[in-house]
Design an enzyme around this catalytic site. Structure first.
Site, PDB file in Angstrom:
ATOM      1  CG  HIS A   1       6.346  -2.940  -5.767  1.00  0.00           C
ATOM      2  ND1 HIS A   1       7.549  -2.810  -5.494  1.00  0.00           N
ATOM      3  CD2 HIS A   1       5.686  -1.889  -5.075  1.00  0.00           C
ATOM      4  CE1 HIS A   1       7.839  -1.517  -4.934  1.00  0.00           C
ATOM      5  NE2 HIS A   1       6.864  -1.074  -4.980  1.00  0.00           N
TER       6      HIS A   1
ATOM      7  CG  HIS B   1       2.111   3.058  -1.371  1.00  0.00           C
ATOM      8  ND1 HIS B   1       2.495   2.638   0.074  1.00  0.00           N
ATOM      9  CD2 HIS B   1       3.121   3.419  -1.950  1.00  0.00           C
ATOM     10  CE1 HIS B   1       3.407   2.951   0.200  1.00  0.00           C
ATOM     11  NE2 HIS B   1       4.207   3.244  -0.892  1.00  0.00           N
TER      12      HIS B   1
HETATM   13 ZN   LIG Z   1       5.778   0.851  -3.738  1.00  0.00          ZN
END
Ligand SMILES: [Zn+2]
Length: 205
Positions: A51, A57
């Site tokens: 991913h 994030h």
């Molecule tokens: Zn990650």
């Protein structure tokens, strides 16, 4: 043209970070039960298997995954094997990177179905040096560029500062050191903090 699949199989048994959402499949209709179709629902963390992390994030102001420039996810890529102890932090690389996409093969998360928790992390100083050398995407064969126990995530933070994109969860068994073409496109998941990718290397020549 030879394609090398560097993505793990995604199934309910693939390991995810402790506390994260495992993959599940709910079958709504099934041809084998005389339904007119087979139809199922996927639920999972977006940090599943191979991913791409979105900057959002680890950066409140960072881009979400739908805003990633796809050019960065396709193109020449240097695969570098490194000899590193499980659970340690990589503080030195054996050579300089040769492309703006660099994948590190550490061998410290050998079974994607099993949460070892002792995979290697990367020292933020290395990430600064890679950025200075022109690296813009960093791939790893582990679930994270930081060790599993890290709370302050120094490698993620170095990627935030340098703008390096992070590609995690690759499977590099048997992939030799060398230059390949990487293809690892994220889904256009609006507002999300990552996306699974089908990561492949295309052999050049
Ligand atoms: Zn990650």
């Amino acid at each position: 043209m030879t394609l090398i699949d560097i993505s793990p199989a995604l199934s309910p048994s693939i390991a995810v970070f402790p506390g994260d959402s495992p993959l599940t499949r709910e079958v709504l209709l099934d041809l084998r039960n005389d339904d007119n179709l087979t139809l199922s629902t996927l639920r999972s963390t977006v940090h599943i298997g191979s991913h791409l992390d979105a900057p959002s994030h680890y950066d409140a102001e960072g881009d979400t995954i739908d805003a990633i420039d796809l050019q960065r996810c396709i193109g020449p890529c240097d695969v570098m094997r490194i000899d590193v102890e499980r659970g340690s932090v990589i503080e030195e690389l054996p050579r300089d990177p040769r492309e703006e996409r660099l994948i590190l093969a550490t061998g410290t998360h050998p079974d994607p179905q099993h949460w070892g928790g002792d995979f290697a992390g990367i020292d933020p100083g290395i990430i600064e040096k890679l950025s200075a050398a022109g690296v813009r995407l960093l791939g790893v064969d582990t679930p994270s560029v930081d060790v599993a126990s890290s709370k302050d995530l120094p490698a993620h933070d170095a990627c935030r500062r340098t703008g390096i994109l992070i590609l995690e969860g690759l499977v590099l068994d048997g992939v030799a050191d060398g230059i390949y073409e990487l293809i690892a496109l994220p889904l256009k998941l609006t507002g999300f903090d990552a996306s699974p990718v089908r990561a492949v290397l295309r052999e050049l020549e």
